[in-house]
Design a protein around this motif. Sequence first.
Motif, mmCIF file in Angstrom:
data_model
loop_
_atom_site.group_PDB
_atom_site.id
_atom_site.type_symbol
_atom_site.label_atom_id
_atom_site.label_comp_id
_atom_site.label_asym_id
_atom_site.label_seq_id
_atom_site.Cartn_x
_atom_site.Cartn_y
_atom_site.Cartn_z
ATOM 1 N N MET A 1 -0.014 15.517 0.673
ATOM 2 C CA MET A 1 1.103 16.210 0.047
ATOM 3 C C MET A 1 2.398 15.743 0.695
ATOM 4 S SD MET A 1 1.917 20.311 -0.327
ATOM 5 C CE MET A 1 1.962 20.637 1.438
ATOM 6 N N ASP A 2 3.358 15.339 -0.137
ATOM 7 C CA ASP A 2 4.693 15.077 0.385
ATOM 8 C C ASP A 2 5.293 16.435 0.729
ATOM 9 O OD1 ASP A 2 7.153 13.414 0.809
ATOM 10 O OD2 ASP A 2 7.897 14.726 -0.786
ATOM 11 N N LEU A 3 5.410 16.732 2.025
ATOM 12 C CA LEU A 3 5.743 18.087 2.445
ATOM 13 C C LEU A 3 7.095 18.582 1.945
ATOM 14 C CD1 LEU A 3 4.338 18.139 6.096
ATOM 15 C CD2 LEU A 3 3.285 19.003 4.007
ATOM 16 N N PRO A 4 8.179 17.813 2.063
ATOM 17 C CA PRO A 4 9.471 18.377 1.639
ATOM 18 C C PRO A 4 9.498 18.803 0.174
ATOM 19 C CG PRO A 4 9.812 16.420 2.966
ATOM 20 C CD PRO A 4 8.345 16.483 2.666
ATOM 21 N N SER A 5 8.876 18.011 -0.705
ATOM 22 C CA SER A 5 8.889 18.328 -2.132
ATOM 23 C C SER A 5 7.674 19.138 -2.563
ATOM 24 C CB SER A 5 8.957 17.047 -2.963
ATOM 25 O OG SER A 5 7.782 16.256 -2.764
ATOM 26 N N ARG A 6 6.672 19.259 -1.679
ATOM 27 C CA ARG A 6 5.437 19.995 -1.953
ATOM 28 C C ARG A 6 4.702 19.384 -3.146
ATOM 29 N NH1 ARG A 6 7.518 26.212 -1.330
ATOM 30 N NH2 ARG A 6 5.301 26.692 -1.659
ATOM 31 N N THR A 7 4.792 18.062 -3.285
ATOM 32 C CA THR A 7 4.150 17.360 -4.395
ATOM 33 C C THR A 7 2.945 16.567 -3.885
ATOM 34 O OG1 THR A 7 5.650 15.463 -4.150
ATOM 35 C CG2 THR A 7 6.298 17.175 -5.707
ATOM 36 N N PRO A 8 1.727 16.887 -4.343
ATOM 37 C CA PRO A 8 0.545 16.125 -3.922
ATOM 38 C C PRO A 8 0.441 14.787 -4.659
ATOM 39 C CG PRO A 8 -0.023 18.368 -4.633
ATOM 40 C CD PRO A 8 1.370 18.080 -5.110
ATOM 41 N N TRP A 9 -0.011 13.765 -3.951
ATOM 42 C CA TRP A 9 -0.289 12.471 -4.571
ATOM 43 C C TRP A 9 -1.715 12.046 -4.251
ATOM 44 C CZ3 TRP A 9 -1.704 8.606 -1.213
ATOM 45 C CH2 TRP A 9 -1.273 8.709 0.119
ATOM 46 N N ARG A 10 -2.301 11.340 -5.197
ATOM 47 C CA ARG A 10 -3.657 10.833 -5.056
ATOM 48 C C ARG A 10 -3.715 9.393 -5.562
ATOM 49 N NH1 ARG A 10 -3.608 15.133 -2.592
ATOM 50 N NH2 ARG A 10 -4.626 17.052 -3.323
ATOM 51 N N VAL A 11 -4.478 8.568 -4.884
ATOM 52 C CA VAL A 11 -4.732 7.204 -5.344
ATOM 53 C C VAL A 11 -6.227 6.948 -5.275
ATOM 54 C CG1 VAL A 11 -4.301 4.756 -5.008
ATOM 55 C CG2 VAL A 11 -2.476 6.397 -4.539
ATOM 56 N N GLU A 12 -6.826 6.658 -6.424
ATOM 57 C CA GLU A 12 -8.222 6.239 -6.465
ATOM 58 C C GLU A 12 -8.259 4.713 -6.461
ATOM 59 O OE1 GLU A 12 -12.215 6.257 -9.314
ATOM 60 O OE2 GLU A 12 -10.395 7.314 -9.964
ATOM 61 N N ILE A 13 -8.854 4.155 -5.416
ATOM 62 C CA ILE A 13 -9.042 2.702 -5.313
ATOM 63 C C ILE A 13 -10.444 2.434 -5.856
ATOM 64 C CG2 ILE A 13 -9.036 0.723 -3.750
ATOM 65 C CD1 ILE A 13 -7.564 2.960 -1.800
ATOM 66 N N ARG A 14 -10.508 1.792 -7.007
ATOM 67 C CA ARG A 14 -11.773 1.681 -7.744
ATOM 68 C C ARG A 14 -12.172 0.215 -7.895
ATOM 69 N NH1 ARG A 14 -13.719 5.786 -11.441
ATOM 70 N NH2 ARG A 14 -15.416 5.009 -12.778
ATOM 71 N N LEU A 15 -13.381 -0.112 -7.443
ATOM 72 C CA LEU A 15 -13.906 -1.478 -7.533
ATOM 73 C C LEU A 15 -15.074 -1.498 -8.510
ATOM 74 C CD1 LEU A 15 -13.984 -4.430 -6.544
ATOM 75 C CD2 LEU A 15 -15.584 -3.666 -4.756
ATOM 76 N N PRO A 16 -14.944 -2.216 -9.636
ATOM 77 C CA PRO A 16 -16.054 -2.320 -10.593
ATOM 78 C C PRO A 16 -17.210 -3.135 -10.009
ATOM 79 C CG PRO A 16 -13.950 -2.861 -11.620
ATOM 80 C CD PRO A 16 -13.717 -2.830 -10.142
ATOM 81 N N ALA A 17 -18.343 -3.043 -10.709
ATOM 82 C CA ALA A 17 -19.548 -3.688 -10.191
ATOM 83 C C ALA A 17 -19.490 -5.199 -10.279
ATOM 84 C CB ALA A 17 -20.776 -3.157 -10.938
ATOM 85 N N GLU A 18 -18.943 -5.750 -11.373
ATOM 86 C CA GLU A 18 -19.032 -7.189 -11.597
ATOM 87 C C GLU A 18 -17.695 -7.770 -12.030
ATOM 88 O OE1 GLU A 18 -23.524 -8.142 -12.853
ATOM 89 O OE2 GLU A 18 -22.411 -7.071 -14.418
ATOM 90 N N ARG A 19 -16.632 -7.325 -11.407
ATOM 91 C CA ARG A 19 -15.320 -7.872 -11.746
ATOM 92 C C ARG A 19 -14.599 -8.276 -10.481
ATOM 93 N NH1 ARG A 19 -11.539 -4.543 -14.367
ATOM 94 N NH2 ARG A 19 -10.582 -6.467 -15.095
ATOM 95 N N ALA A 20 -13.836 -9.334 -10.573
ATOM 96 C CA ALA A 20 -13.077 -9.850 -9.435
ATOM 97 C C ALA A 20 -11.666 -9.286 -9.467
ATOM 98 C CB ALA A 20 -13.055 -11.372 -9.461
ATOM 99 N N ALA A 21 -11.567 -7.986 -9.519
ATOM 100 C CA ALA A 21 -10.292 -7.282 -9.487
ATOM 101 C C ALA A 21 -10.604 -5.834 -9.164
ATOM 102 C CB ALA A 21 -9.556 -7.391 -10.821
ATOM 103 N N PHE A 22 -9.619 -5.107 -8.639
ATOM 104 C CA PHE A 22 -9.809 -3.678 -8.412
ATOM 105 C C PHE A 22 -8.598 -2.929 -8.942
ATOM 106 C CE2 PHE A 22 -7.648 -5.138 -4.588
ATOM 107 C CZ PHE A 22 -6.758 -4.111 -4.262
ATOM 108 N N GLU A 23 -8.784 -1.658 -9.146
ATOM 109 C CA GLU A 23 -7.738 -0.810 -9.722
ATOM 110 C C GLU A 23 -7.258 0.215 -8.709
ATOM 111 O OE1 GLU A 23 -9.280 -0.589 -14.373
ATOM 112 O OE2 GLU A 23 -9.767 1.035 -12.960
#
Length: 1014
Positions: free
Chosen positions: A164-186
């Motif tokens: 959570m960014d404390l001053p603004s009280r805004t939560p952030w989330r990042v999902e780092i997702r790696l597919p099974a058979e792709r040479a890239a991630f999201e």
Amino acid sequence: MTRLTVVLYAALTAASCGAPGARARISEETRVLDTYPFSDPNPVPVLATDRRLYPYHTFEGYAATSEPREWKVVRMENDLIEVFVLPEVGGKVWGAVVKETGHEFIYRNEVMKFRDIALRGPWTSGGIEFNFGVIGHTPATATPVDYLVRENADGSVSTIVGAMDLPSRTPWRVEIRLPAERAAFETRVLWHNPTPLEQPYYNWMTAAAFARDDLELFVPGNAYLEHSGRVRPWPVDEEGRFLPLYRNNAFGGSKSYHVVGSLNDFFGGYYHDEGYGWGHWAPHEDMPGRKMWLWALSRAGGIWEDLLTDTDGQYVEFQAGRLHVQYQPGADRNPISQAGFDPLSASRWTETWFPLEGTGGLTDASPHGAMHVEREGGRLRVVVQAFGAGADTVKVWSGGEPIAARTVALEPLDPVVVEFDVEPERPWRVSVPGLGLEACSNPGEAGVDGACGLGGGASLSRPFATDPEAWDALPETDRLLFEARELARGRRYAEARTLYERAVAAEPSNREALLGLGALALRSARYEKGLAHARRVLQLDTYDPEANFLAGNLYRALGRRADALDSFGWAARSVAYRAAARIRLADLALDAGDVAEARRHAALALDHDRGSIPAREVLAIAARLEGDEPGAERVLAELLELDPLNHFVLAERYLAARAEGSGGEAAAGGAASARLIASMRSEFPGQTLLELAVGYANRGLPDDAARLLELADDVGGGPVAAAWLAFLRGDADMLRAGADPDFAFPYRTETLPVLRWAADEDPHWGWRYLLGLNLWALDRDAEASEVFATLGDEPDYGPAYAARAHLTEAMGGDPGPDFRRAVAVDPGSRLLRISLIRHLQETGSWAEAREVSGQGRELFPDDFNLDLLHVRGLLQAGRHRDALRILGDTRALPSENSGESHRLYEFANVGAALDAFEAGDRATALRHLEAALLWPESLGQGRPFDPDERLVRFLLGALAEGAEGGAAPAAAEAEAVGSLRARADALADAASPSAAIERALLRRALTAAARLER
């Protein structure tokens, strides 16, 4: 990229991506890394130096030598690439590597070399850093965040990080997702604002790559913006330099290229000698910001290779942002401004990060592949690289007519080269429809979506310059309102209030000014004042949706439920406030115990915002209160789908378990409480718990809030949570242990009445100190000062006096007694001593400053900050040789004090030269002046391309020519003398202690030159 054809490629590769048994792999491990740690958390509230960051604290200690330390690393891999994540270092991606070649397409720094760079201080280079907040590196960039790891049903794996960014009280989330058979991630991002106030909006995803001479940047656009928004040409600058070639940037300082002007979704870079590269893709509407950061290619930038790495070398940053530019106001007038985060809203987006292998460059990219196209005469060379296996067709047009279509088999990271004959003088276009790739030679050659790749990107007409006369032609009130809005969005609320008040003074019924003042009043818990402003707008237009939404929040804070319901009802008719107003109506219904009405409003909020987290929270609470366990679990599952790190879900399960328990409520919720506590892995688990509890209290559920706060001791506890629990229980005896305020930084509006109650109920000075901090955090400085005054000499805590000193200084008083008292109470505090020295130097108490800094150097003999402050004091006293002896033994790292280390070194040598000259020793004077031109990197700074050496070279010329008895040297001619006199005059009113030293040296130098002329 041709977006309509992405579905085609998805169909072509469905069998591959979803093949039975195909799975990526994820593991957690502990690695021992050479670490240059940070330390010395500063207990003095950051309100004293940068209100935007409060309630965070800074770190002031950094190591010059490494030590082995254990770090938790999440490793994600498939058969093609590996991705590493550091949940204890901001959740950043540590690096990403192509397995077959070993190429790092995300630079991985093999040491944890923390340096004082970020707003809070510590930062280490490399990887991908996730920045949320107000400006710069995110406050959590070097500290632990919440995280979990997951294997997904489609064979991919995920690491989800957030805080959570404390001053603004805004939560952030990042999902780092790696597919099974792709040479890239999201990276899949959620950032939401659960507050009823607009918050600052700033996000940049900052990735690192190797800096090498063969690097070429592929960033579509026809201009770049400086941080101030000033527009400059790209890719060729005013001097004819092709900026995308890294080696062509060997001029000036460090570079920030925010490239604009083209409707494209990608950018990247390529190492021509080594044959690989890297890239980023995201829809233009999601991530229009594309920035390249390069350290200066002089030693001013090169020294940072040594400061930040041991063996990995220099790096560049490729940054993707939600805005065009990392805005910092400047003198240039242009359309770039701060951005706001709408109340009770959320942002979601997805990005793709990928390697390039053997493509030769980057002309277009998509989530599924990349392409590079080159034409030599009548030959067109097309290189296609897919991120997954499949088949596609490469189609080519020449002069608008199709000339070829070639089917190609695609394997991930295996570049396919196809060549075609085209008419040399005619425009061409290439399309790979399944991958969603296209490129064309002319901007007029439209693709399916009207945009082509780098060679002919669709230029945009968006203006980035403002008519210089336009701003001056605006009415003064409009200019005031614009500046006030900018300040508020930059979290500079006190300054914004001043400008809004000036606007109201000029136009008493100005709507925007009144609403601005009302919003600032809500933010600072001045509810009656805010309501007066909102009502004046409603007197002009009773249906005004923004005024009604503001009034509703103010009425709610004042406990005027009927007026709040009426105001939110009108606000809900507006599309802009419909979902937010319904959420507030649902909260009011919960507060009144009307569960059915709460459900109704929450459902209506979801009709307008299907991703609303606050609306689902209301529905979950309503289901629990009604005993609808399946309904509650269904909503909680939806929340976890949106936000896998959602602590509210675990809080609800804990509260449900407590309610169902028998034979002791605490025991009944034991397992659920353990899961909740274990989920809070960030630097500030106590803030996470308190935010949950305050949320329940705001919804009229004080017993739920208290049950949560019973867990406070398990997540760090602290006096603010203790005061809240006592307040909710109505039990002042719970305060009798007093308040240890160390690193307790209250800031919420809801905490203000709690601390007022605690200060009234218990005599311990700590409650009053915390109340003063809370008032100060809410920009109520005068009230905070009055509360601090009641402390007298009671505190046995040095930072309390330092905090009072800083506030006294800000309000125009004399902070000296409190700075001195702070050191007297805590003489072993290096940080309090540094604050006193700086104050003494700034107020001209140089003798006392030298005494205190001398004592400090004895107590802390290895501290370069104290060395540099003491050197400054010696220079003021004319003890130049003593200063040089200290500087010769000093090893400085980046810090607030070391920013002028070379300047002090130059001053010491110039002063010593003038001393020698006045003593008749010209040879020694010349040696010191020649030394002044050097840049000893032990002082933490490297030589820029064009340093300001006017003073030193002026004296060198004067002494050299004077020694030969010739005519006055060119350096001593009128123009040079005039320049130095102008500099001395400009420093006359400067408040900086170093400015006074420089001015004295300039005057001595001019006097010495005049003597030589005679």
